[in-house]
Design an enzyme around this catalytic site. Structure first.
Site: not given
Length: 711
Positions: A121, A178, A503
């Protein structure tokens, strides 16, 4: 051999040269890769072109090449495929409870602490409470990785490994939020009283709080194939058990030209399951990404908690919008101005949208700006407005974090505000702080989640399963903008934030896979995948007319997945036979797998031993299709399973032979055949049903889908 001036070629770009498995003989991949380039451009120039060698888990390299040079490499006998390195986009207090996975769920904590989740990620924030190592012992003995997190980065016994690949990064530290969010969702510690400015308050935790995490940073605003493959190369060799990758690789017609497909295939060869996000390009049909059959593809679903806010007009009328807006205007109403009336240099349409550069800062100070487009809020914010009311032109069922008081309204409510502005003097409004409400229609798949069918592999149901991905609270990077990369000017610093997307769904499934692995350390990736899919909860057809092409097998049920009763296992040889049937040549598959593949035996996709059964049928033609399946007993040693058909639609007839499976011991295998038939399907339609095997304690459900949707 010849030499040439490589600097004279301005048409170079990064290509990935994939060469399959590593040879078992003594071999130096970097030396071999360099010699291949030397054949192309000469001894002196080759080293300047080589970017990275993949040498730990599979064979290949990345290099700056011209198109002509890439074609020459493709013709070399050692090479499986050559493709450009593209860039891709990155695609909790309530979510785990909603899927029936409470803090008191049965756990094998000691075994869980031996499970390692690799997260590919945007990096990770190591100081987050979600990754504190209090109470953790040393890393599992199988761990072969290291902490190469870079500048001012320290690992611990919870976050046991970190690496970074992007040339613009100085460390594995997450600057976007994220990666921290996804890692904590999969395997973060239980952290009490977590919230986003008081919203969604509760205990934030991952699916396997006792598991270890290894972070692989491949994204810095964008995620490049060259780095994604490098992360897979390392994660596999480091010894992770589960890989979570919330990056949606675009549609490609050849799986061996896709970084995630290649990486997850080699992970599967080593017994590692990969969970990947389905993508955020919904609700368009055929938009699903990461469709390889050896990985589990995850759609997003809603939980029963949603965020709403209210806009109160000067005339007292209240309208309900959606946003994650923690701001409070304390009962004060402010003037409303329409985008067209506060612009000097744009067309009427652009001004109404509040397009880039169209909002005059001198005209909006202390005012709320009304914008015809969702993204217009950003221009209002940059211009210094007190707030914004926008038309929800993006996703009608998703609340996003705003950097200032703002609300997103549906078409009718938005239109009523425009009418109010034209009639009221002076028009005013107050935007109230967001409140939480119960969404009684959940679970359902929100509009952003990418839909099937897969046009890469036609007779394979994708996505595989759905998991919470709408408005999820999880750990966040304190240096990242909580209102996304669109708003770097938003300088608020938060430890936990709310995000939506497939996600967010993907690490939920990675967490479940790790949970199942803690009970069954010897299970194959396909067995774990089968357990998750066949125990999933069916979802509401009314909310998702795309049916299984929206939610796959249904919404995850973690506790049931740990004890599925039966599993559908797929061996490497089965995948290779399927790839043969899909037109891949034996030479490429031999290099890819390290096995001697002749393609003398082929398995149609529909007969791959998959936990779902899917077929494309020509519109308006009668059809009769059989599916061959084999299940393995992992429940009770002596058990009898009876088949039933659930939600039978009149357009198809379904038969199962045999209808009873009797098992006498664990790991015993039994086969059956499902036949579906019908008169016709209309063009672009889908019909579905399910076959359920039950022994009275376990229900093993496999969706059956027939469709006539074409690209």
């Amino acid at each position: 051999m010849f030499t040439r001036d490589v600097s004279a070629n301005d048409n170079r770009q990064v290509y990935i040269v994939y060469m399959g498995t590593l040879p078992e003989i003594k071999y130096s991949p970097p030396s071999h890769h360099l010699s291949m380039l030397q054949k192309l451009v000469g001894t002196n120039a080759a080293s300047n072109l080589l970017i990275r060698s993949y040498k730990r888990s599979f064979n290949g390299f990345a290099a700056n090449l011209s198109q002509a040079e890439s074609q020459k490499l493709q013709n070399m006998k050692e090479v499986v495929s050559v493709f450009p390195s593209k860039s891709h986009e990155l695609t909790t207090t309530r979510s785990w409870d909603f899927v029936g996975f409470g803090e008191r769920a049965k756990r094998e904590s000691v075994k869980e602490s031996d499970v390692i989740v690799g997260v590919i990620d945007s990096g990770i924030w190591p100081e987050s409470e979600s990754f504190d190592d209090k109470g953790f012992g040393p890393p599992p003995k199988k761990w072969k990785g290291s902490c190469k997190g870079g500048l001012n980065f320290t690992c611990n016994n919870k976050l046991i490994g970190a690496r970074f690949y992007n040339k613009f990064s100085e460390s594995a530290r997450d600057e976007e939020g994220h990666g921290t969010h996804t890692a904590s969702t999969a395997a973060g510690n239980a952290v009490q009283a977590a919230s986003f400015y008081g919203l969604a308050q509760g205990t934030a935790r991952g699916g396997v709080p006792s598991a270890r995490i290894a972070a692989y940073k491949v994204c810095f605003k964008r995620c490049n194939d060259v780095d994604i493959l490098a992360a897979f190369d390392d994660a596999i060799a480091d010894g992770v058990d589960v890989i979570s990758i919330s990056i949606s690789v675009d549609y490609v017609s050849n799986l061996l030209n896709a970084s995630v497909a290649i990486g997850s295939f080699h992970a599967m060869l080593r017994g590692i399951i990969t969970a990947g996000s389905a993508g955020n390009n919904g609700p368009d049909q055929g938009s699903v990404a990461n469709v390889s059959p050896w990985m589990i593809t995850v759609a997003a679903s809603a939980t029963d908690r949603s965020f709403i806010d209210r806009v109160v007009l000067g005339n007292g009328k209240a309208l309900t919008g959606i946003s994650v807006n923690p701001f409070n205007l304390n009962g004060t109403k402010f003037p409303i101005v329409y985008g067209q009336n506060v612009s000097r240099n744009c067309s009427q349409a652009e001004a109404g949208f509040c397009s880039s550069g169209c909002v005059d800062s001198d005209l909006v100070k202390g005012k709320i700006v009304l914008c015809d487009d969702f993204l217009g809020y950003r221009e209002a914010y940059l211009a210094g407005a007190i707030g914004a009311i926008v038309q929800n032109t993006l996703f009608p069922d998703s609340a996003f974090v705003f950097p200032f008081p703002a609300s997103s309204l549906g078409f009718e409510d938005y239109k009523s505000i425009k009418s109010y502005i034209e009639s009221a003097e002076p028009p005013q409004a107050e935007i109230l702080r967001t409140e939480e409400t119960v969404d009684r229609e959940a679970p359902y798949v929100p509009s952003f989640s990418s839909r099937g069918p897969s046009f890469v592999i036609q007779n394979l149901l994708k996505p595989d399963v759905s998991a919470p991905g709408l408005e999820i609270l999880a750990a966040f990077s304190p240096v990242a903008s909580p209102s996304s990369l669109l708003n770097p000017e938003d300088k608020r610093s938060v430890r936990y934030s709310v995000m939506s997307g497939t996600s967010m769904a993907c690490p939920h499934v990675a967490g479940v896979a790790a949970y199942v692995k803690s009970f069954h350390p010897d299970w194959s990736p396909s067995a774990i995948k089968s357990a998750i899919m066949t125990t999933a909860t069916p979802m509401n057809l009314k909310k998702n007319p795309e049916q299984e092409f929206a939610y796959g097998s249904g919404q995850i049920n973690p506790t049931k997945a740990s004890d599925p009763g039966l599993v559908y296992e797929v061996e490497t040889d089965d995948y290779l036979k399927m790839l043969c049937a899909e037109g891949f040549d034996s030479t490429s598959l031999t290099k890819t797998s390290g096995q001697n593949v002749t393609c003398s035996q082929r398995t149609e996709v529909k007969d791959l031993n998959y936990p779902t059964m899917t077929t494309f049928v020509s519109a308006l033609d009668p059809f009769n299709v059989t599916f061959k399946r084999t299940v393995t007993n992992v429940g009770f040693p002596n058990s009898t399973y009876k088949a039933s058909v659930v939600s039978l639609q009149q357009k198809i007839q379904i038969s199962i032979e045999p209808e009873i499976l009797r098992f006498g011991f664990l790991k015993e295998k039994k086969s059956f055949v499902v036949t579906i038939s019908g008169k016709e399907l209309k063009d672009g339609s889908i019909v579905s049903s399910s076959v359920v095997w039950s022994d009275g304690s376990h229900s093993v459900r496999s969706p059956i889908v027939a469709y006539s949707i074409q690209p």
